[in-house]
Design a protein around this motif. Structure first.
Motif, PDB file in Angstrom:
ATOM      1  N   LYS A 117       3.826  15.984 -12.231  1.00  0.00           N
ATOM      2  CA  LYS A 117       2.528  15.760 -11.574  1.00  0.00           C
ATOM      3  C   LYS A 117       2.699  14.766 -10.427  1.00  0.00           C
ATOM      4  N   ILE A 118       1.721  14.781  -9.513  1.00  0.00           N
ATOM      5  CA  ILE A 118       1.745  13.786  -8.450  1.00  0.00           C
ATOM      6  C   ILE A 118       1.200  12.477  -9.021  1.00  0.00           C
ATOM      7  N   ALA A 119       2.078  11.448  -9.012  1.00  0.00           N
ATOM      8  CA  ALA A 119       1.678  10.170  -9.591  1.00  0.00           C
ATOM      9  C   ALA A 119       1.115   9.245  -8.528  1.00  0.00           C
ATOM     10  N   LEU A 120       1.576   9.431  -7.302  1.00  0.00           N
ATOM     11  CA  LEU A 120       1.194   8.500  -6.256  1.00  0.00           C
ATOM     12  C   LEU A 120       1.259   9.234  -4.924  1.00  0.00           C
ATOM     13  N   SER A 121       0.294   8.995  -4.067  1.00  0.00           N
ATOM     14  CA  SER A 121       0.333   9.620  -2.743  1.00  0.00           C
ATOM     15  C   SER A 121      -0.244   8.631  -1.739  1.00  0.00           C
ATOM     16  N   GLY A 122       0.473   8.401  -0.659  1.00  0.00           N
ATOM     17  CA  GLY A 122      -0.031   7.456   0.331  1.00  0.00           C
ATOM     18  C   GLY A 122       0.981   7.182   1.414  1.00  0.00           C
ATOM     19  N   THR A 123       0.696   6.162   2.201  1.00  0.00           N
ATOM     20  CA  THR A 123       1.617   5.800   3.287  1.00  0.00           C
ATOM     21  C   THR A 123       2.787   5.016   2.699  1.00  0.00           C
ATOM     22  N   PRO A 124       3.858   4.826   3.483  1.00  0.00           N
ATOM     23  CA  PRO A 124       4.967   3.996   2.986  1.00  0.00           C
ATOM     24  C   PRO A 124       4.492   2.600   2.563  1.00  0.00           C
ATOM     25  N   SER A 125       3.499   2.040   3.277  1.00  0.00           N
ATOM     26  CA  SER A 125       2.993   0.706   2.887  1.00  0.00           C
ATOM     27  C   SER A 125       2.352   0.771   1.512  1.00  0.00           C
ATOM     28  N   ASN A 126       1.570   1.821   1.257  1.00  0.00           N
ATOM     29  CA  ASN A 126       0.950   1.981  -0.067  1.00  0.00           C
ATOM     30  C   ASN A 126       2.031   2.011  -1.146  1.00  0.00           C
ATOM     31  N   PHE A 127       3.116   2.729  -0.848  1.00  0.00           N
ATOM     32  CA  PHE A 127       4.203   2.867  -1.828  1.00  0.00           C
ATOM     33  C   PHE A 127       4.851   1.507  -2.096  1.00  0.00           C
ATOM     34  N   LYS A 128       5.046   0.752  -1.007  1.00  0.00           N
ATOM     35  CA  LYS A 128       5.690  -0.557  -1.156  1.00  0.00           C
ATOM     36  C   LYS A 128       4.843  -1.495  -2.026  1.00  0.00           C
ATOM     37  N   GLU A 129       3.525  -1.339  -1.937  1.00  0.00           N
ATOM     38  CA  GLU A 129       2.644  -2.257  -2.662  1.00  0.00           C
ATOM     39  C   GLU A 129       2.272  -1.769  -4.064  1.00  0.00           C
ATOM     40  N   SER A 130       2.599  -0.504  -4.338  1.00  0.00           N
ATOM     41  CA  SER A 130       2.149   0.073  -5.609  1.00  0.00           C
ATOM     42  C   SER A 130       2.819  -0.603  -6.811  1.00  0.00           C
TER      43      SER A 130
END
Lengths: 242, 260
Positions: free
Chosen positions: A210-223
């Motif tokens: 499943k898709i666990a996370l979707s966003g910009t690279p910044s969103n990923f860095k902060e997740s």
């Protein structure tokens, strides 16, 4: 709008649910990175989009038109629009590099020189057989073959795996040029987080189909999602399974 | 237990039906390719060369030994029972034309060409070359199966004929050296029992065996799974299944051609 869309895609392989209600989209000129651990179905996703694997449920839409993987003839047009660069070079051993490049459509020969210059490939390799080339060169030839078809959407299956840093940067530059200079939509499946930070407009993280996370690279860095944290740290928390 | 038996039965049927299904598809694609003039000429020529020319030495060498042995065995048996070996040339020729030349040629082709086809297609499968073919909208049946079929049928028929010529030469030489025959005398008695129908039957067998080998081998290669182990297993399966198919086909063809 011109885009590649995947809607509620599900696929079971053997007894394992590889993809579960997966939905994502890539617009022309956009770079979408799909990250996930090995065996979570990233390659299956790409092969399903071009009809090499048939989905159990869900739909794939290209520029507003639904694809029909069960109709092999209809998929010819889809495969012309969506170029897939496999994880392995997948070059035909019995053919020279040039024969590999023009196989299936001899008109591609007209664009070989210019595209080879773009990928910094010497023309002398045209008469070589794939087995005479290094793995890095084989991957570049494989990328060249896909680029010669001039697709609207490019799907990359781990394009930088096994490459030296110089070739990795070159491949990343090509992906960026494809999207930004040539307005292609790029869907990149990878483990390479640095490339994702460097190139991606959006990042999608797949976990257990499943898709666990979707966003910009910044969103990923902060997740603080455990798998995203594990990806950033490069370590696995066995207690949580990541 | 019962599930295992059902599974084995299913796999057995699948091994039998898959080559037949591929054969039916290939016939359809072949007709389509001929009508649209889309045969891969270079690939067909390569396969004919690989299957026929490169198999020639091993097949001629093996058939030389087999015909030598069959002449000596026939002679020993006839002397034992009939106290003379005048019928050896006639009997040995019938055996060569009907059975030995087509079957031994097919068995050797299976071990050389069948294993190679399964390994090559299996490797193409595990390295995603078959997926790439699909992406390029090239039919794997048209590009991979039909050239191998044409190459194998050509090899099987021509090598069977070459085997027959070799066995005639070897038999004549052996008979004149060890059995006190004059070469012309032996040669004249060779065709006492052999008729044109026997040669036609032998060539029909060669055609059938030349069809069985590529289809069984292609199915094994195309259904290969896993890595190098899978490729090895595909090659083994191709040889074993082709040999079994050839033995069954030989029995039915012999029964149909010469018993009725």
């Amino acid at each position: 709008m011109n885009m590649l869309e995947v809607k509620n895609l599900s696929k079971v392989l053997g007894e394992r649910q590889v993809l579960e209600n997966m939905s994502l989209s890539v617009q022309q000129g956009e770079i979408l990175f799909v990250l996930g651990r090995s065996g979570v179905g990233k390659s299956v996703l790409l092969k399903t989009i071009v009809g090499l694997i048939h989905q159990d449920k869900g739909e794939v839409w290209i520029d507003g038109e639904k694809t029909h993987p069960e109709r092999e003839l209809a998929m010819v047009a889809v495969r012309r629009q969506c170029g897939l660069v496999f994880q392995s070079p997948a070059l035909f051993d019995s053919m020279t590099v040039k024969e590999n490049l023009i196989f299936g459509d001899e008109d591609k020969a007209r664009h070989i020189s210019a595209t080879m210059a773009w990928l910094k490939l010497p023309e002398k390799i045209l008469n070589f057989y794939p087995s005479e080339l290094s793995f890095g060169f084989q991957k570049k030839v494989s990328l060249l073959r896909t680029l010669l078809s001039n697709p609207k959407y490019l799907l990359f299956d781990e394009p930088t795996t096994g490459l030296d840093p110089v070739t990795t940067n070159l491949v990343n530059d090509v992906i960026r040029d494809c999207a930004k200079a040539r307005n292609m939509g790029c869907l990149v499946v990878s483990h390479d987080l640095q490339s994702a930070y460097h190139l991606a407009d959006r990042i999608v993280l797949i976990d257990q189909g499943k898709i666990a996370l979707s966003g910009t690279p910044s969103n990923f860095k902060e997740s603080d999602y455990p798998l995203a944290v594990a990806f950033r740290k490069g370590t696995i928390n066995f207690a949580e399974g990541y | 237990m019962r599930n295992n038996e059902q599974r084995v039965l299913f796999l057995g049927f699948e091994a039998l039906l898959s080559p037949i299904r591929l054969f039916a598809t290939s016939c359809r694609v072949l007709v389509f390719s001929i009508v649209n003039i889309r045969l891969h000429g270079r690939e067909i020529t390569n396969q004919m060369f690989e299957s026929a020319v490169l198999s020639l030495p091993i097949i001629l060498f093996s058939l030389t030994i087999v015909s030598l042995m069959s002449i000596l065995e026939f002679s020993w048996h006839m002397k034992l029972v009939l106290k003379q070996d005048a019928l050896v040339p006639g009997f040995s020729m019938v055996l060569m034309v009907r059975e030995v030349a087509p079957v031994v040629t097919a068995m050797l082709l299976t071990s050389r060409v069948g294993a190679s086809i399964a390994a090559e297609l299996g490797f193409m499968k595990v390295t995603e070359q078959l997926d790439q073919l699909k992406l390029l909208s090239v039919s794997e049946v048209e590009y991979l199966v039909i050239p191998r079929w044409v190459g194998c049928v050509f090899a099987s028929i021509t090598l069977t004929l070459a085997s027959l010529v070799t066995s005639i030469c070897v038999s004549t030489g052996i008979a004149s050296r060890f059995m006190n025959y004059q070469p012309h005398e032996f040669f004249n008695t060779l065709f006492v029992f052999t008729k044109a129908f026997d040669l036609g039957g032998g060539l029909l067998k060669a055609f059938c065996f030349g069809t069985i080998i590529p289809f069984v081998s292609c199915v094994c290669g195309l259904s290969c799974q896993g890595g190098s182990r899978g490729v090895g297993q595909a090659a083994t399966r191709a040889v074993v299944q082709s040999c079994l198919f050839i033995i069954f086909a030989d029995f039915f063809l012999s029964y149909w051609l010469w018993t009725f």
